[in-house]
Every structure is written in C-alpha cells, then in structure tokens.
Design a protein around this motif. Structure first.
Motif, PDB file in Angstrom:
ATOM      1  N   LEU A 219       0.833  -1.204   0.000  1.00 48.08           N
ATOM      2  CA  LEU A 219       0.000   0.000   0.000  1.00 48.08           C
ATOM      3  C   LEU A 219       0.868   1.255   0.000  1.00 48.08           C
ATOM      4  O   LEU A 219       0.575   2.237  -0.698  1.00 48.08           O
ATOM      5  N   ARG A 220       1.952   1.235   0.770  1.00 51.57           N
ATOM      6  CA  ARG A 220       2.837   2.401   0.798  1.00 51.57           C
ATOM      7  C   ARG A 220       3.474   2.630  -0.567  1.00 51.57           C
ATOM      8  O   ARG A 220       3.571   3.772  -1.036  1.00 51.57           O
ATOM      9  N   GLU A 221       3.919   1.555  -1.227  1.00 49.85           N
ATOM     10  CA  GLU A 221       4.532   1.691  -2.542  1.00 49.85           C
ATOM     11  C   GLU A 221       3.512   2.203  -3.561  1.00 49.85           C
ATOM     12  O   GLU A 221       3.809   3.070  -4.399  1.00 49.85           O
ATOM     13  N   LEU A 222       2.255   1.668  -3.458  1.00 52.29           N
ATOM     14  CA  LEU A 222       1.211   2.119  -4.385  1.00 52.29           C
ATOM     15  C   LEU A 222       0.895   3.595  -4.171  1.00 52.29           C
ATOM     16  O   LEU A 222       0.717   4.355  -5.123  1.00 52.29           O
TER      17      LEU A 222
ATOM     18  N   LEU B 141       1.324   9.308  -5.899  1.00 49.50           N
ATOM     19  CA  LEU B 141       1.720  10.687  -5.631  1.00 49.50           C
ATOM     20  C   LEU B 141       2.720  11.212  -6.667  1.00 49.50           C
ATOM     21  O   LEU B 141       2.897  12.431  -6.802  1.00 49.50           O
ATOM     22  N   ARG B 142       3.358  10.339  -7.401  1.00 52.60           N
ATOM     23  CA  ARG B 142       4.270  10.808  -8.449  1.00 52.60           C
ATOM     24  C   ARG B 142       3.506  11.500  -9.574  1.00 52.60           C
ATOM     25  O   ARG B 142       4.074  12.301 -10.304  1.00 52.60           O
ATOM     26  N   ARG B 143       2.218  11.174  -9.681  1.00 58.31           N
ATOM     27  CA  ARG B 143       1.409  11.806 -10.737  1.00 58.31           C
ATOM     28  C   ARG B 143       0.823  13.120 -10.197  1.00 58.31           C
ATOM     29  O   ARG B 143      -0.393  13.321 -10.169  1.00 58.31           O
ATOM     30  N   ARG B 144       1.686  14.000  -9.760  1.00 58.00           N
ATOM     31  CA  ARG B 144       1.240  15.235  -9.125  1.00 58.00           C
ATOM     32  C   ARG B 144       0.436  16.108 -10.071  1.00 58.00           C
ATOM     33  O   ARG B 144      -0.553  16.733  -9.689  1.00 58.00           O
ATOM     34  N   ARG B 145       0.876  16.161 -11.289  1.00 59.27           N
ATOM     35  CA  ARG B 145       0.173  17.035 -12.237  1.00 59.27           C
ATOM     36  C   ARG B 145      -1.256  16.542 -12.478  1.00 59.27           C
ATOM     37  O   ARG B 145      -2.210  17.336 -12.527  1.00 59.27           O
TER      38      ARG B 145
END
Length: 522
Positions: free
Chosen positions: A11-14, A19-23
C-alpha cells in the motif's frame, strides 16, 4: 525459459507511485474544486423560516383539577405519554392536504417565480380562481414603454393569451389570475419568468422543502419550517399554514364544546319557564286557599322529598356519565388489551377526590419513575423492567375495577333513594287535601329551583372549559423573514470544505485508476 515472479505492490509503494502523478492529481482536484465553487456561488440561495408551536392535549387542558396536573408533572414521561398519540394526530392534521391546500390557494403557490426568484411580491400578483390544474411557463419581457411582452410555453390549451401586459392590468391563464404590480411602470427587471405547476407538483415541492417535526425530549413543541429562494414568501407560507391550523383546531374544539353549551342553555331556558310557572301556581294557591303555614309534618316531608329528588337526579346524572366513560375506556383499551386507557377514570370528578384513586395514582407515579430510571440502563426484556411493567398494568386494571365498583354503588344508592322517595310520597298522600296540594306545589317549586341551579353551574363550567380550550394551540415563536446574508442553502463555507474533500478524493481515485491501468500485466 525464465519466468519472473511478480509480487503485488504494498500500500505504501502504491501510494508513493500515485503521488508521483502530481500534475494529474492537481489537475483533477483543481477542476472538481472549481466546479463545486462555481456551483456554490451561482446556485440560487434558499432561505428558511421557522415557527414553533405548543400543542396541548385535551387530557392536559387546564379544566382538570390542579391535583391531576401535579400528578402528571411528577410522573414525567408516565402520564404525560398518554397524550403522545394525540400529539401525533395533531401533527398529522398539520401535515394534511386540507392545511396544505388552503396554504396553496391563499398564496397561489402553483405560480412559481423562476426569475427573479428572490422577490415574488415585487414582480407578480397571483390568485387561484378554481381547483383545476395549469402547467406551463410564462415569460414577460420588458419593452421600452414599460409594458411587458408575453410569451408562453405549454399553455396553448388554456385559451388565447394577450401579447402584451401593462403593469396594473391582469390576465387569466386557466384557473390562475396574474397581474403585474403598478410599481413596475417606474422600472423593473428586464425579464420575468414564471412556471405554472399542477397541484400535485406543488405538494411534492412543499413536502421537499417543508419540515414538520416534534422536538426531542418528550416535549409538546412542534417545529414547522420552510425553505424558498424568496425569504418573504417562506415566512408567509409558514404563517399561513400555522394560521389555518390554529383556526381549524379552534373551530373543531369550539364546535364540540358549543354543542354542549347550546344544549345546556336550551335546558336552562326551559327550566326557567317551568320554575316561573311553579312559583305562580304556588302563589295563586296560597292566595285562594289562604294557606300560610301547613302542618309541620307535611313541611318536613316536603323538604325531605325535594332533597331526595335532587339527590336522585344528581346520582342519575353521575351514574350515566360514569357508565358512558367506562364504555368509552373499554373500547379504547381494546377490551382490556391496553390497560393504560383505564387511567382516564382519574379525570372523573367524583373519583379524583377518592382516597383509593389518589393512592393508586401515587403508586403508578412511583412505578413509572422506577421503570423510567431502569430503562436508562436496561432493556425492555430485563426482569426488573418487566416486573414493573406488569405491576403497572395490574394497577391500571385495579383502577378500572374501582370505577366499576363505584358504578355499582351508584346503582344501589339510586335504587335506595328512589324507594325512599316513593315511600315518603305515599305517606304524604294521607295529609288533608289542602296541605297536600300545598306540599305538591312547594315540592315542584323546590325541585325546579334545584334543577335550575344545577344547570346554571354546569353551563358556567362548560363556558369556562370552552374558554380555556381556545388556547390549545399556542404560537411560541412566530415565523420571521430570514436575513438576506443568512441563507439556509447553500452554506458556502461548508460547501467549499466539502468540495475540497471531494476534489481530494476524486483526484486520488483518478490517480489510483491511472496507476492500475498503466501497471504492466504478466
């Protein structure tokens, strides 16, 4: 051949990958929040008007003795709960179509002002002529000379409409008469849009925006509220509904009491004529026979007969009233299935002063208090609660038995007194003719006088009770026009916070979906 082993991401990795898809998250959240904010600031606000009513039950009207009031107050939720069903009935009357239809007709609520929605009285005057339904839209467009061009949609079946309407003039559309206020001649909105609704749709709209509920805590307070874009109309709707309800309840209660008062007044008038005739006959007989003081024995017997006759009448009236009350209580208790109905015997005037009845009521108060205390921490199936309930039902049944026994004693008293009167009358027949005739005339006069006094007392009591019952419904808080800066919907601060929460949730949902969609499948 090599086959790599794939493990499901934690879950943490997901979450880190989402969150990398901030845009993407920022774009989705910004769009959703912007849409909610735009809707919040552009939505037509609605304002709420509220009235608070206090509805007294007939079982707790001030016409009962003060002692019974004290008992009901001490019992808390015990005896006071006897009026619960009656309060629910009154709330049902308040919600009934009769009350709603009267409000619709009085304020012409089938005419809905769509634009401008915040001040109906300033742009239109409407009146409902009959009960037929009209459905469609009307648009008034202001022209240079101050008149309004009329256009319609869906109203072709209701006759030809005028092409123009001058402020101050009126027009009829089916069952509705519309008029533009004369104040619009000096200036007004460029467009007025009306929606004409059939009655069933108006009912649905009122059911959606109107709330009628009993306040919590076992009180007899009923709150009536209504929301509308026109804050003045919201107050008018509540005011009209409350006025209609108060008027209806007043007519109903006064009608019941007025029937009794009318009957008592008629009986009193007839008795007054009979008493006057008896007095005149006695006077004429005394003048003709020159009778001033008959034998002492005859006079004593006359007084006894008159007194016993009045007791017979009083006992018969009390016996009939108690018998009717017992039959009524028996029917309300479903043949003894609901012993709580037997407590109405405590309202009978002769029984409320009885020591045994007072002891039973005090015992019921104590048991009700104990059961209410236990009910806070225990269920209805608890042995102690069930034992208290059984004891309460037993005392209710005992109260009914006392009433039946009192009825039997009244029958015995009535029979015994009647036999005594018959015996005295037979004895009086042995008195010489003149004295006997005098005794009869005096007896008739005294009987009619006693009957006249009793009817007078009953009439005064009925008039006092009628006066007190006029205050059954009291308006504690009348409806008020809401402040323009205090709409009930939408609450902008709350809506924006909810919009932020929704934007965040949808943004993460979209990011998670995108991540799962693009994840390679092995």
């Amino acid at each position: 051949m090599e086959s790599p082993t794939q493990h499901d991401p934690s879950l943490r990795e997901l979450l880190r990958r989402v969150l990398r898809r901030r845009r993407l998250l920022a774009a989705v959240g910004a769009v959703v929040f912007l849409l909610v904010a735009v809707w919040t600031f552009l939505a037509t606000p609605r304002y709420e008007s509220t009235a608070l009513l206090r509805i007294e039950s007939k079982s707790s009207t001030p016409s009962l003795p003060d002692a019974l009031k004290d008992v009901a107050g001490a019992a808390g939720g015990g005896l006071a709960s006897l009026g619960k069903d009656e309060l629910e009935t009154d709330i049902g009357v308040l919600k009934s179509e009769r009350m709603v239809d009267a409000t619709i007709d009085a304020l012409a609520l089938s005419v809905q002002v769509v634009k401008p929605a915040d001040d109906r009285a300033a742009v239109i005057r409407a009146r409902i002529v009959d009960s037929s339904d009209v459905e469609g839209t009307l648009t008034f467009s202001r022209e240079k000379d101050g008149a309004y061009a009329v256009s319609s949609d869906g109203l072709d079946d209701y006759g030809k409409l005028p092409a123009r309407l001058v402020p101050g003039d009126s027009m009829r559309v089916g069952s509705v008469t519309l008029a533009l206020p004369e104040s619009l001649r000096r200036g007004g909105p460029g467009e007025i849009k009306l929606r004409l609704l059939p009655r069933y749709k108006v009912h649905k709209l009122l059911e959606k925006r109107m709330t009628i509920r009993r306040q919590e805590g076992g009180s007899r307070l009923v709150e009536v509220s209504f929301e509308d874009p026109d804050r003045r109309l919201a107050a008018q709707v509540i005011d009209r509904l409350v006025r209609e309800y108060v008027s209806y309840m007043l007519r109903t209660d006064v009608g019941e009491d007025s029937t009794q008062i009318t009957e008592l007044r008629g009986a009193l008038a007839a008795t007054a004529v009979t008493l006057s005739r008896a007095e005149e006959q006695l006077k004429t007989f005394q003048q003709r026979s020159r009778v001033i003081e008959p034998e002492e024995q005859a006079s004593s017997q006359i007084k006894r007969i008159a007194l016993l006759d009045s007791k017979v009448d009083a006992a018969r009236i009390e016996r009939n009233a108690l018998a009717q009350l017992l039959e009524l209580i028996k029917s309300r208790s479903n043949g003894g299935g609901d012993p709580h109905a037997f407590r109405q015997l405590a309202t009978f005037p002769s029984l409320i002063t009885n020591r045994a009845i007072q002891d039973l009521l005090q015992a019921l108060i104590d048991l009700e208090t104990k059961r209410s205390t236990l009910a806070v921490t225990r269920t209805e199936e608890n042995a102690d609660v069930r034992s208290l309930t059984a004891r309460i039902n037993e005392l209710d049944t005992q109260l009914y038995r006392l009433g039946s026994q009192y009825l039997e004693s009244l029958d015995q008293q009535l029979a015994s007194t009647s036999r005594t009167v018959t015996s005295l009358t037979d004895t009086l027949s042995q008195v010489p003719g003149t004295a006997m005739q005098y005794a009869r005339l005096v007896r008739d006069k005294m009987i009619q006088n006693e009957y006249y006094l009793q009817l007078t007392k009953q009439l005064k009591l009925a008039e006092i009770q009628d006066l007190l019952r006029k205050d059954k419904v009291k308006v504690v808080d009348p409806p008020r026009v809401a402040n323009k800066d205090d709409p009930s919907f939408p609450k902008r601060g709350v809506q924006l916070i909810l919009g932020l929460v929704l934007a965040t949730a949808l943004a993460f949902a979209v990011g998670l979906a995108a991540e799962l969609w693009t994840e390679p499948v092995v």
